[in-house]
Design a protein around this motif. Structure first.
Motif, PDB file in Angstrom:
ATOM      1  N   ALA A  12       0.840  -1.201   0.000  1.00 25.81           N
ATOM      2  CA  ALA A  12       0.000   0.000   0.000  1.00 25.81           C
ATOM      3  C   ALA A  12       0.875   1.250   0.000  1.00 25.81           C
ATOM      4  O   ALA A  12       0.591   2.224  -0.697  1.00 25.81           O
ATOM      5  CB  ALA A  12      -0.934  -0.001   1.211  1.00 25.81           C
ATOM      6  N   ARG A  35       6.291   2.406  16.976  1.00 22.64           N
ATOM      7  CA  ARG A  35       4.851   2.250  16.985  1.00 22.64           C
ATOM      8  C   ARG A  35       4.153   3.476  17.562  1.00 22.64           C
ATOM      9  O   ARG A  35       3.244   4.030  16.949  1.00 22.64           O
ATOM     10  CB  ARG A  35       4.505   1.027  17.830  1.00 22.64           C
ATOM     11  CG  ARG A  35       3.074   0.662  17.681  1.00 22.64           C
ATOM     12  CD  ARG A  35       2.570  -0.159  18.826  1.00 22.64           C
ATOM     13  NE  ARG A  35       1.195  -0.492  18.553  1.00 22.64           N
ATOM     14  CZ  ARG A  35       0.736  -1.722  18.436  1.00 22.64           C
ATOM     15  NH1 ARG A  35       1.541  -2.727  18.581  1.00 22.64           N
ATOM     16  NH2 ARG A  35      -0.520  -1.935  18.162  1.00 22.64           N
ATOM     17  N   LEU A  39       3.732   4.854  13.774  1.00 25.96           N
ATOM     18  CA  LEU A  39       2.631   4.047  13.238  1.00 25.96           C
ATOM     19  C   LEU A  39       1.275   4.549  13.731  1.00 25.96           C
ATOM     20  O   LEU A  39       0.386   4.834  12.928  1.00 25.96           O
ATOM     21  CB  LEU A  39       2.838   2.583  13.623  1.00 25.96           C
ATOM     22  CG  LEU A  39       2.019   1.564  12.831  1.00 25.96           C
ATOM     23  CD1 LEU A  39       2.731   0.232  12.763  1.00 25.96           C
ATOM     24  CD2 LEU A  39       0.639   1.355  13.407  1.00 25.96           C
ATOM     25  N   LEU A  43      -1.735   6.222  11.561  1.00 27.14           N
ATOM     26  CA  LEU A  43      -3.020   5.526  11.504  1.00 27.14           C
ATOM     27  C   LEU A  43      -4.161   6.469  11.888  1.00 27.14           C
ATOM     28  O   LEU A  43      -5.191   6.558  11.213  1.00 27.14           O
ATOM     29  CB  LEU A  43      -2.967   4.324  12.455  1.00 27.14           C
ATOM     30  CG  LEU A  43      -4.241   3.500  12.631  1.00 27.14           C
ATOM     31  CD1 LEU A  43      -4.710   2.961  11.298  1.00 27.14           C
ATOM     32  CD2 LEU A  43      -3.990   2.351  13.601  1.00 27.14           C
ATOM     33  N   LEU A  46      -4.700   9.186   9.210  1.00 23.41           N
ATOM     34  CA  LEU A  46      -5.385   8.620   8.043  1.00 23.41           C
ATOM     35  C   LEU A  46      -6.861   8.391   8.331  1.00 23.41           C
ATOM     36  O   LEU A  46      -7.726   8.692   7.510  1.00 23.41           O
ATOM     37  CB  LEU A  46      -4.744   7.276   7.664  1.00 23.41           C
ATOM     38  CG  LEU A  46      -3.643   7.297   6.641  1.00 23.41           C
ATOM     39  CD1 LEU A  46      -3.055   5.903   6.517  1.00 23.41           C
ATOM     40  CD2 LEU A  46      -4.163   7.750   5.285  1.00 23.41           C
TER      41      LEU A  46
ATOM     42  N   LEU B  42      -4.578   1.688   2.474  1.00 21.58           N
ATOM     43  CA  LEU B  42      -3.455   1.993   3.363  1.00 21.58           C
ATOM     44  C   LEU B  42      -3.931   2.036   4.805  1.00 21.58           C
ATOM     45  O   LEU B  42      -3.276   1.505   5.715  1.00 21.58           O
ATOM     46  CB  LEU B  42      -2.827   3.332   2.956  1.00 21.58           C
ATOM     47  CG  LEU B  42      -1.648   3.802   3.819  1.00 21.58           C
ATOM     48  CD1 LEU B  42      -0.527   2.775   3.815  1.00 21.58           C
ATOM     49  CD2 LEU B  42      -1.120   5.143   3.333  1.00 21.58           C
ATOM     50  N   LEU B  43      -5.083   2.646   5.013  1.00 23.01           N
ATOM     51  CA  LEU B  43      -5.659   2.722   6.358  1.00 23.01           C
ATOM     52  C   LEU B  43      -5.889   1.319   6.925  1.00 23.01           C
ATOM     53  O   LEU B  43      -5.516   1.011   8.063  1.00 23.01           O
ATOM     54  CB  LEU B  43      -6.978   3.498   6.286  1.00 23.01           C
ATOM     55  CG  LEU B  43      -7.804   3.629   7.566  1.00 23.01           C
ATOM     56  CD1 LEU B  43      -6.994   4.296   8.653  1.00 23.01           C
ATOM     57  CD2 LEU B  43      -9.079   4.423   7.293  1.00 23.01           C
ATOM     58  N   ALA B  45      -4.472  -1.513   5.955  1.00 24.38           N
ATOM     59  CA  ALA B  45      -3.206  -2.226   6.139  1.00 24.38           C
ATOM     60  C   ALA B  45      -2.521  -1.772   7.425  1.00 24.38           C
ATOM     61  O   ALA B  45      -1.999  -2.595   8.196  1.00 24.38           O
ATOM     62  CB  ALA B  45      -2.292  -1.991   4.935  1.00 24.38           C
ATOM     63  N   LEU B  46      -2.543  -0.466   7.669  1.00 24.93           N
ATOM     64  CA  LEU B  46      -1.933   0.068   8.887  1.00 24.93           C
ATOM     65  C   LEU B  46      -2.661  -0.432  10.128  1.00 24.93           C
ATOM     66  O   LEU B  46      -2.035  -0.813  11.119  1.00 24.93           O
ATOM     67  CB  LEU B  46      -2.006   1.598   8.870  1.00 24.93           C
ATOM     68  CG  LEU B  46      -0.821   2.349   8.316  1.00 24.93           C
ATOM     69  CD1 LEU B  46      -1.146   3.821   8.243  1.00 24.93           C
ATOM     70  CD2 LEU B  46       0.405   2.141   9.185  1.00 24.93           C
ATOM     71  N   ALA B  47      -3.986  -0.426  10.048  1.00 25.69           N
ATOM     72  CA  ALA B  47      -4.775  -0.838  11.209  1.00 25.69           C
ATOM     73  C   ALA B  47      -4.500  -2.299  11.545  1.00 25.69           C
ATOM     74  O   ALA B  47      -4.323  -2.662  12.702  1.00 25.69           O
ATOM     75  CB  ALA B  47      -6.259  -0.613  10.927  1.00 25.69           C
ATOM     76  N   VAL B  49      -1.807  -4.052  10.832  1.00 20.51           N
ATOM     77  CA  VAL B  49      -0.457  -4.210  11.366  1.00 20.51           C
ATOM     78  C   VAL B  49      -0.421  -3.703  12.804  1.00 20.51           C
ATOM     79  O   VAL B  49       0.132  -4.350  13.696  1.00 20.51           O
ATOM     80  CB  VAL B  49       0.566  -3.466  10.490  1.00 20.51           C
ATOM     81  CG1 VAL B  49       1.898  -3.330  11.204  1.00 20.51           C
ATOM     82  CG2 VAL B  49       0.767  -4.216   9.177  1.00 20.51           C
ATOM     83  N   SER B  50      -1.033  -2.545  13.026  1.00 18.32           N
ATOM     84  CA  SER B  50      -1.013  -1.960  14.363  1.00 18.32           C
ATOM     85  C   SER B  50      -1.659  -2.894  15.384  1.00 18.32           C
ATOM     86  O   SER B  50      -1.195  -3.019  16.524  1.00 18.32           O
ATOM     87  CB  SER B  50      -1.743  -0.620  14.345  1.00 18.32           C
ATOM     88  OG  SER B  50      -1.885  -0.115  15.645  1.00 18.32           O
ATOM     89  N   GLU B  51      -2.710  -3.562  14.956  1.00 17.55           N
ATOM     90  CA  GLU B  51      -3.438  -4.479  15.831  1.00 17.55           C
ATOM     91  C   GLU B  51      -2.564  -5.644  16.294  1.00 17.55           C
ATOM     92  O   GLU B  51      -2.642  -6.076  17.431  1.00 17.55           O
ATOM     93  CB  GLU B  51      -4.574  -5.071  15.000  1.00 17.55           C
ATOM     94  CG  GLU B  51      -5.924  -5.145  15.641  1.00 17.55           C
ATOM     95  CD  GLU B  51      -6.945  -5.466  14.566  1.00 17.55           C
ATOM     96  OE1 GLU B  51      -6.961  -6.627  14.112  1.00 17.55           O
ATOM     97  OE2 GLU B  51      -7.684  -4.567  14.153  1.00 17.55           O
ATOM     98  N   ARG B  52      -1.772  -6.170  15.355  1.00 19.21           N
ATOM     99  CA  ARG B  52      -1.099  -7.437  15.638  1.00 19.21           C
ATOM    100  C   ARG B  52       0.395  -7.322  15.831  1.00 19.21           C
ATOM    101  O   ARG B  52       1.082  -8.320  16.029  1.00 19.21           O
ATOM    102  CB  ARG B  52      -1.334  -8.398  14.464  1.00 19.21           C
ATOM    103  CG  ARG B  52      -2.813  -8.605  14.278  1.00 19.21           C
ATOM    104  CD  ARG B  52      -3.120  -9.641  13.259  1.00 19.21           C
ATOM    105  NE  ARG B  52      -4.521  -9.507  12.893  1.00 19.21           N
ATOM    106  CZ  ARG B  52      -5.096 -10.093  11.865  1.00 19.21           C
ATOM    107  NH1 ARG B  52      -4.372 -10.874  11.091  1.00 19.21           N
ATOM    108  NH2 ARG B  52      -6.368  -9.912  11.607  1.00 19.21           N
TER     109      ARG B  52
END
Lengths: 198, 198
Positions: A12, A35, A39, A43, A46, B42-43, B45-47, B49-52
């Protein structure tokens, strides 16, 4: 290499202009390592933009408010209107802080090749803004390309019956331009538009 | 110029490595204009990644799973362990697909100047991995800097009592390197490590 989620994020990001696969990977690594400071803020930013994003119903700018922050700004001179092809052009001009008025985004340029006709652009809405009055000058700030200039001519014709001054950006040597490196078209324009030395 | 939300997004993006204020603005414009194909993916994908996002409890890699996808990959040769300073180095090596084994991220390099001591790095956990057995070779892949090499020596000493082969990356001319342009240090290394022509 990495998990599908990280791969998806890299992809992305790499689709953004100015970021290739390599720099996207570096950016992702940066995001993963920072993070809290990189990050999560990205986030959040966005998500906020995505939530509120819309196109200004007056000028066609993209913003998180409607009317956009430029149209809504009372310090802007409502009597000057600058017509541009794209939102990017609006931003570029606005960044320069040289134009105190408002804008109108056409959303493209006339192009026989790409099949873009006047009705595909925000020309009718421009004519309406001019017809509504309160505007003294319309600055045509199209790109100095064949299609940009064709569009400028067309727009000028459409508003020539209204009592507004229609101008366009000057063409000539760019600042720092060396004759030796400039194309003939620019040289021809600069020569044609030559002015007496003050 | 733009709304605070858009400004915040531009700022968050411009803090990524490889993106300055100018390219961040271009990227934001792209995101605003391509909501469905750029901003929202992108939003998302970031979310995700941020989650995990987490740090691999075995090797120190950052990933969305723990153990990370490399440590969890059964096709990886568990008997080869490559020690790197940073996650970025792990990714660079892994991208080359030349190393079939697993990794260990120290999280930095020893540095008297910056006050980084052995206990600040993941050296104890490396020694434990080696002590646990099942590893034949430890490849020290630190940067070819003074601090990187100091770290490599220290790590080598810490694991020398275990029955593993400890190696390090070769130093010498980079591919495409022209003698004329290389620093003396590299030339000295290349000369010192010269090998018989096959």
């Amino acid at each position: 290499m990495a998990s599908p989620e990280i791969e998806a994020l890299t992809q992305a990001l790499s689709r953004l202009p100015g970021l290739g696969p390599r720099s996207a990977r570096r950016a992702v690594l940066h995001l993963l390592k920072k993070r809290e400071t990189a990050l999560d803020p990205l986030l959040l930013a966005l998500a906020r933009v995505s939530e509120r994003l819309n196109t200004c119903s007056i000028c066609g700018n993209v913003d998180t408010t409607d009317p956009c922050s430029i149209c809504a700004d009372p310090r802007r001179d409502a009597r000057s209107l600058c017509v541009v092809e794209e939102v990017a052009d609006l931003w570029a001009l606005d960044r320069s802080r040289l134009f105190p008025g408002r804008f109108h985004v056409l959303g493209g340029r006339l192009s026989a090749l790409e099949g873009v006709r006047p009705e595909d652009l925000a020309i009718d809405s421009l004519v309406r803004r001019v017809a509504d009055g309160g505007i003294d000058e319309v600055v045509l700030a199209m790109n100095a390309t064949l299609e940009g200039q064709t569009t400028a001519h067309y727009v000028a014709e459409r508003i020539e019956t209204y009592p507004v001054r229609v101008t366009q950006l000057a063409h000539g040597l760019p600042v720092g331009g060396e004759l030796d490196y400039l194309d003939e078209g620019t040289l021809a324009q600069a020569l044609r538009a030559r002015r007496p030395v003050a």
